[in-house]
Enzyme design. Structure first.
Site, PDB file in Angstrom:
ATOM      1  N   ILE A  59       1.865 -17.340  26.315  1.00  0.00           N
ATOM      2  CA  ILE A  59       0.855 -17.444  25.255  1.00  0.00           C
ATOM      3  C   ILE A  59       1.056 -18.719  24.436  1.00  0.00           C
ATOM      4  CG2 ILE A  59      -0.118 -16.321  23.212  1.00  0.00           C
ATOM      5  CD1 ILE A  59       0.694 -13.647  24.393  1.00  0.00           C
ATOM      6  N   HIS A 174       3.675 -23.559  21.828  1.00  0.00           N
ATOM      7  CA  HIS A 174       4.006 -22.380  22.626  1.00  0.00           C
ATOM      8  C   HIS A 174       4.446 -21.271  21.681  1.00  0.00           C
ATOM      9  CE1 HIS A 174       6.002 -19.859  25.682  1.00  0.00           C
ATOM     10  NE2 HIS A 174       5.171 -20.444  26.515  1.00  0.00           N
ATOM     11  N   HIS A 175       4.035 -20.038  21.993  1.00  0.00           N
ATOM     12  CA  HIS A 175       4.285 -18.920  21.070  1.00  0.00           C
ATOM     13  C   HIS A 175       5.776 -18.628  20.910  1.00  0.00           C
ATOM     14  CE1 HIS A 175       3.099 -15.799  18.475  1.00  0.00           C
ATOM     15  NE2 HIS A 175       1.975 -15.442  19.078  1.00  0.00           N
ATOM     16  N   SER A 176       6.605 -19.075  21.831  1.00  0.00           N
ATOM     17  CA  SER A 176       8.042 -18.819  21.695  1.00  0.00           C
ATOM     18  C   SER A 176       8.650 -19.594  20.524  1.00  0.00           C
ATOM     19  CB  SER A 176       8.776 -19.187  22.988  1.00  0.00           C
ATOM     20  OG  SER A 176       8.623 -20.564  23.283  1.00  0.00           O
ATOM     21  N   GLY A 178       7.546 -19.529  17.494  1.00  0.00           N
ATOM     22  CA  GLY A 178       7.491 -18.690  16.304  1.00  0.00           C
ATOM     23  C   GLY A 178       6.227 -17.863  16.289  1.00  0.00           C
TER      24      GLY A 178
END
Length: 521
Positions: A59, A174-176, A178
């Protein structure tokens, strides 16, 4: 040429977001600073962060920012090292160690690799052609992922005139890196108020109810207060039990009705059509004050009203003539179960000031992906009284507020990660997303006009792509505007423009209904 250069210099001189030194000039003697950098450089990914690197959870978060002026890339390049890049996540690579452990490793950032300035077609003179270019640009962007050989973000500067702005900035992460609230707060911490270039953006706060002071309570009053306290706790436990049971059932077997906006699995691998529309926040406040509800209640209410209208139209298509629509009849199936996934930030946010201090003074700030899940049912029906959509939304949300669902689902997620591993956890949450129809969010924005490195903002909009839901609905406020954003799978929702118009029209209908009612009284 001389005059354009003068504008750039004035913009650069006027901008004083935070006073910092370059990384290589930071004092090296501070144990606190060394500990902070070491912790961030060598910290492993959280379980939620690892989940976002699974193929079915890749995501990305997109923030779309309209500017009132032309964009000057040199200004962004000059200021990014002293703001955004001061955050370790935005100047770190994701390194996969032996054994599969993912860790953040600090690296030198080459801004030329992260700032993308596409060539604009000189023939695009109208704002309508600019709108189409922007929409297609974002659509093509959702076909790609950030380059994982460098820090997981990029910034796209589009000097193109649209119907709402003179130029557009697209910030993709990139959602990683935060959760959405943390990322938006960090972005706002890089901005300053237009009226006061030294001041951070100011967000709305919840007004506290005034206490009339201590009052004497008799014996009967104390008994009644104790009874209400016990009842409050029992209601909390009941709501939590029901909500958590529904959450687990949804992840295992309980699915939404297969409506026309719920497609087959695999949506997470498809590109997204992202459309947005700006409506009046004052109109939403008028409804809020008239009905004694919250802006979030209004957002959910007009969304379920718009979805009801949209679905009724699509179900009402005449099978003999696809162009004939029957909108006045009730064409909806009975007892539609349509639910949304909400992400609730579990960690108390340090706020914009804490992130600004972190970038300026290298202090610590809370960060990461710490969120629980809430399954929110939407009422899909044609109602005679349009205010019933708002009342129904308020009743549902009030029950969710009086529940520990988010905390419990956060704990459940942690247990799944711990005992079953990332692969099984990925499958668990995949079923949760594919069993529901949509995702929903409502994010509050600044009260005053702000500038991104002295570029005045016309609007803010945020959304995601890569999720398993065919529909994502986001609300983002900014000053007196509210931006409604849809991120859709076009194979399932081929006409998102009609859906977003139905949501906006529902807002107008409810506002006009209230206005006429007040005039009649």
């Amino acid at each position: 040429m001389d005059s354009e250069e003068g504008i750039r210099l004035r913009k650069l001189q006027a901008l004083r977001p935070i006073q910092t030194k370059p990384i290589n000039e930071m004092p090296q003697s501070s144990d606190h600073d060394d500990h902070f950098l070491k912790e961030e450089e060598e910290g492993p990914l959280s379980p939620a962060g690892r989940l976002f690197h699974e193929p079915n959870f890749n995501i990305h978060v997109i923030a779309i920012m309209g500017c009132k002026t032309k964009i000057y890339p040199d200004v962004f390049k000059a200021n990014l090292p002293h703001t955004l890049l001061k955050h370790p996540r935005f100047s770190s690579l994701l390194d996969k160690k032996d054994g599969g452990t993912m860790k953040w490793v600090r690296t030198k950032v080459n801004l030329d690799k992260h700032i993308i300035i596409p060539d604009m077609d000189s023939n695009m003179n109208s704002s309508s052609s600019g709108d189409k270019y922007l929409e297609d640009y974002i659509y093509n962007l959702t076909k790609t992922t950030v380059d994982k050989s460098r820090p997981l973000w990029d910034l796209h500067l589009l000097n193109i005139k649209t119907s709402e702005a003179e130029s557009v900035v697209i910030f993709r992460t990139h959602h990683s890196l935060g959760d959405g609230i943390s990322l938006m707060s960090l972005l706002l911490a890089c901005m300053r108020q237009i009226s006061n270039p030294e001041a951070l953006p100011r967000l709305p706060t919840t007004a506290k109810k005034k206490n009339g002071g201590p009052t004497k309570i008799g014996f009967v009053g104390r008994i009644w207060r104790c009874f209400l306290g016990v009842w409050w706790v029992l209601q909390l436990l009941r709501n939590t039990f029901v909500d958590v049971s529904v959450f687990i059932a949804t992840a295992l077997f309980l699915k939404d009705t297969q409506t026309l906006i719920k497609g087959p699995s695999g949506s997470e691998f498809k590109p997204r059509r992202i459309v947005f529309k700006i409506v009046s926040l004052d109109d939403m406040k008028l409804i809020k004050n008239a009905m004694d509800v919250t802006i979030n209640d209004v957002a959910v209410g007009i969304t379920q009203a718009g979805l009801s209208k949209y679905l009724n139209r699509r179900y009402g298509l005449d099978q003999d003539n696809k162009n004939t629509q029957i909108e006045n009849n009730n064409n909806l199936p009975n007892k539609i179960r349509l639910r949304s996934i909400l992400f609730v930030n579990i960690r108390p946010s340090g706020g914009i000031q804490a992130l600004a201090d972190m970038m300026e003074k290298n202090t610590k700030a809370k960060w990461g992906n710490s969120f629980g899940y809430v399954v929110l049912p939407f009422t899909i029906a044609l109602m005679d009284d349009p205010l019933d959509y708002i009342r129904q939304a308020k009743a549902t949300i009030d029950c969710k507020k009086h529940s520990l669902e988010a905390l419990c689902t956060f704990s459940i997620a942690g247990l799944v990660f711990k005992f079953f591993g990332i692969k099984k956890a990925s499958a668990f949450f995949q079923r949760l997303f594919t069993s529901t129809t949509m995702a929903f969010s409502n994010v509050v924005g600044p009260l005053e006009e702000i500038g991104f490195y002295s570029h005045p903002m016309a609007y803010l909009a945020a959304t995601t792509y890569g999720q398993a839901n065919e529909l994502m609905v986001n609300f983002q406020s900014y000053v007196n505007k509210m931006t409604i954003v849809l991120s859709v799978d076009e194979d399932t929702i081929p006409n998102p423009y009609q859906l977003i118009e139905d949501i906006a029209e529902s807002l107008k209908l409810i506002k006009d209904f209230i206005t006429k009612k007040e005039l009649a009284n």
